[in-house]
Write an enzyme that holds these catalytic residues in place. Structure first.
Site, short mmCIF file in Angstrom:
data_model
loop_
_atom_site.label_atom_id
_atom_site.label_comp_id
_atom_site.label_asym_id
_atom_site.label_seq_id
_atom_site.Cartn_x
_atom_site.Cartn_y
_atom_site.Cartn_z
CG ASN A 1 -1.99 0.53 4.03
OD1 ASN A 1 -2.87 1.32 4.36
ND2 ASN A 1 -1.98 -0.07 2.85
CD GLU B 1 4.50 4.81 -4.61
OE1 GLU B 1 4.08 3.64 -4.49
OE2 GLU B 1 3.90 5.69 -5.24
CB SER C 1 9.70 0.51 -8.07
OG SER C 1 9.63 1.71 -8.81
CE LYS D 1 6.50 3.43 -8.07
NZ LYS D 1 5.25 2.75 -7.68
N GLY E 1 0.79 -1.23 0.00
CA GLY E 1 0.00 0.00 0.00
C GLY E 1 0.82 1.27 0.00
CE LYS E 2 6.44 1.05 -2.78
NZ LYS E 2 5.87 -0.27 -3.14
CB THR E 3 0.50 3.80 -4.67
OG1 THR E 3 1.67 3.30 -5.34
CG2 THR E 3 -0.12 4.90 -5.52
#
Length: 239
Positions: free
Chosen positions: A192, A129, A131, A38, A15-17
């Site tokens: 998250n 962010e 990858s 990114k 859930g980084k994005t």
């Protein structure tokens, strides 16, 4: 020059994005000129027809739509064009080094840095962010380039996003220890998919803080629309 932070994760699909979108939204809602960046995005789809994006930016039919960038832009309401957000966009849902082997256009560190610096010159707070996790390979055949190389080159401190559920103690501690061994500063952890009252998840939080000596800065529930963190504490994380 902008203040900056890097968002990495304990792995893919944590859930980084989603969390990054909430972070940028919080900044934007508090009157901050915020931006997103990114280095490389994989697993994107092509526009079936010409598409008008927020900010009056057109993307022609057949163009790869940078899904993570569009999510952050939509959630946060920032006016930054998606064309500024990511220099390398791939269709295959694999690591960027493999996607570029299949599709062409390998990631070049100098191009990533150039794009990042351009964004930093236009905005006050920039959230970058990663990858996948910190060990994501961005390029391998033409030149060996790992995500950690980008973070180090830009001199960024990081926040780690982790799923609150089973197995997170191991993945959080290993990520933190690896980053410390590589001299990559970490400011804290964001959980998250957190469920208040869940005994295991609340214990995970305490155990991760104990083993890493880092604070859990926020616990984000599923479907959350606002980052549960005071704006002053959030902005203090940026350097």
């Amino acid at each position: 020059m902008a203040k900056k932070i890097f968002i990495t994760g304990t792995g893919t699909d944590v859930g980084k994005t989603f969390v990054t979108g909430l972070i940028v939204k919080k900044l934007k809602e508090n009157g901050i000129k915020a931006a997103y960046y990114k280095a490389a995005m994989s697993g994107n789809v092509r526009a079936g027809e010409d598409v008008l994006l927020p900010g009056n930016e057109w993307m022609k039919a057949g163009t790869l739509l940078p899904g993570d960038a569009l999510h952050v832009q939509t959630v946060s309401g920032i006016e930054q064009p998606v064309g500024q957000m990511c220099p390398y966009v791939y269709e295959k849902a694999v690591s960027p080094h493999l996607a570029s082997r299949i599709e062409g256009g390998p990631v070049v560190l100098e191009e990533v840095v150039r794009g990042f610096e351009a964004v930093c010159s236009r905005y006050d707070f920039v959230t970058m962010e990663g990858s996948g996790g910190i060990l994501c390979p961005l390029c391998f055949d033409e030149r060996e380039l790992w995500l950690e190389d980008v973070v180090r080159e830009m001199g960024l401190s990081s926040l780690i996003v982790a799923d609150a559920g089973l197995g997170t103690i191991n993945s959080v501690v290993l990520t933190v220890e690896y980053m410390r061994a590589k001299c990559l500063p970490v400011k804290g952890i964001i959980f998250n998919r957190f469920h208040p009252g869940n005994r295991m998840e609340e214990d995970n939080l305490r155990m991760c803080e104990y083993r890493t000596k880092l604070p859990v800065l926020a616990s984000v529930e599923e479907g959350c629309i606002d980052l549960p963190m005071e704006i002053a504490k959030l902005t203090a994380l940026y350097e």
